[in-house]
Write an enzyme that holds these catalytic residues in place. Structure first.
Site, mmCIF file in Angstrom:
data_model
loop_
_atom_site.group_PDB
_atom_site.id
_atom_site.type_symbol
_atom_site.label_atom_id
_atom_site.label_comp_id
_atom_site.label_asym_id
_atom_site.label_seq_id
_atom_site.Cartn_x
_atom_site.Cartn_y
_atom_site.Cartn_z
ATOM 1 N N GLU A 51 12.412 1.946 14.284
ATOM 2 C CA GLU A 51 11.424 2.970 13.907
ATOM 3 C C GLU A 51 10.226 2.852 14.835
ATOM 4 O O GLU A 51 10.308 2.235 15.895
ATOM 5 C CB GLU A 51 11.036 2.820 12.428
ATOM 6 N N LEU A 107 10.991 1.089 7.279
ATOM 7 C CA LEU A 107 10.417 1.625 6.056
ATOM 8 C C LEU A 107 11.108 2.960 5.788
ATOM 9 O O LEU A 107 11.171 3.809 6.686
ATOM 10 C CB LEU A 107 8.910 1.852 6.221
ATOM 11 N N LYS A 158 6.421 -1.840 2.014
ATOM 12 C CA LYS A 158 5.216 -1.265 2.642
ATOM 13 C C LYS A 158 4.070 -2.261 2.448
ATOM 14 O O LYS A 158 3.179 -2.077 1.607
ATOM 15 C CB LYS A 158 4.908 0.119 2.062
ATOM 16 N N TYR A 164 0.826 -1.198 0.000
ATOM 17 C CA TYR A 164 0.000 0.000 0.000
ATOM 18 C C TYR A 164 0.863 1.253 0.000
ATOM 19 O O TYR A 164 2.080 1.180 0.177
ATOM 20 C CB TYR A 164 -0.957 -0.003 1.195
#
Ligand code: PLP
Length: 288
Positions: A177, A201, A145, A32
């Site tokens: 993250e 990411l 992602k 996505y």
């Protein structure tokens, strides 16, 4: 009210349906993107679409549309909202087939879904938030992602139960993250963020912040940092497309910069907002 785009057709939200045999539903076999629109202009559109291409390439799904068609779909969705401040969500799964089988057939066609929701872009730097340190329990391809976000959701729920805005994740003591954001620290006027390897990411916001920092002659280091270095930081903030730059005032009970927004964080947040109008979809990674 925004419409929903599914495989070339437009639907009202209550009519929008996807097969129960879709591999996105059965296996989370899809990827996505989330593209922010400011008054009808996408921020860093080509960067988001480059990342979509990359995610699709990594999982072996072919991109069904050329870039100009994606732009037209996203713009139609954004403009369907009153002030065209929109977060456009794009999802591409491997497609639907029966019977359910792990190995997809070669003829399967991807399912594309896109929709937009209203969004109020930040007009000032938000107050610092508290984040909670947690072990990163996710898979080792966080660079993709993927719609497979179960680990992220478990961590986000855990952080929420502790009253924190986000988790800040570590693997064996090294910060990676958040569940839906990247992290930065400042130490002795140097800006640090973990490297864009397979453990995080590579945020589009992260990348643009690094560009803005370099332009402002702030020294930047894309280097892993430890829990101890995080705790000893002069400043800390997180970034994402919808939150832009969000100052962090506490890691658990430990204050950072006395719980206040630090000067470099404030400078970057202001640069972000003032440069936003110039970085619409026409501009393709010219900065870095
Ligand atoms: N890391 C994760 C796990 C995310 O889900 C996100 C955004 O949703 C980010 C980082 C930030 O990425 P971006 O700046 O492209 O929104």
């Amino acid at each position: 009210m925004s419409h929903v785009f599914i495989n070339g057709q437009w639907y009202r939200p209550e009519e929008a349906v996807i097969s129960v045999f879709d591999r996105g539903f059965l296996f989370a076999d899809g990827v996505y993107e989330v593209v922010p629109f400011y008054a009808g202009h996408a921020l860093l559109f080509n960067d988001h679409l480059d990342r979509l291409d990359r995610s699709l390439g990594e999982v072996g799904i072919s991109n069904p549309y050329p870039r100009d068609q994606w732009l037209s779909i996203c713009q139609t969705l954004a403009e369907s909202l009153t002030d065209a401040n929109a977060v456009v969500y794009i999802q591409v799964t491997r497609g639907a087939e029966f019977p359910r089988q792990h190995l997809p057939s070669t003829e399967i066609e991807p399912t594309v879904m896109a929709t937009a929701s209203h969004w109020a872009p930040p007009t000032a730097t938000s107050e610092p938030v508290r984040v909670e340190l947690m072990e990163d329990i996710r898979w080792l391809r966080c660079d993709i992602k993927s719609v497979s976000l179960l680990g992220n959701i478990m961590l986000k729920r855990e952080a929420d139960k502790l009253g924190a805005f986000e988790p800040i994740l570590h693997r064996a003591g090294r910060i990676t993250e958040g569940a839906s954001c990247n992290y930065f620290i400042v130490k002795n006027n140097v800006l640090y963020t973990p490297p864009a390897d397979q453990l995080i990411l590579a945020g589009i916001t992260r990348d643009w912040i690094l560009t803005l920092a370099e332009e402002a002659a702030i020294e930047v280091q894309e280097d892993a940092f430890s829990i101890q270095e995080l705790m000893d930081a002069d400043e800390c903030f997180l970034s994402s497309s919808t939150r832009e730059i969000q100052p962090v005032g506490f890691i658990g009970d430990q204050p950072i910069n006395n719980g206040k927004t630090g000067p470099i964080t404030q400078q970057l947040a202001e640069l972000f907002r003032s440069n936003r109008p110039h970085v619409t979809h026409q501009i393709v990674k010219e900065h870095r």
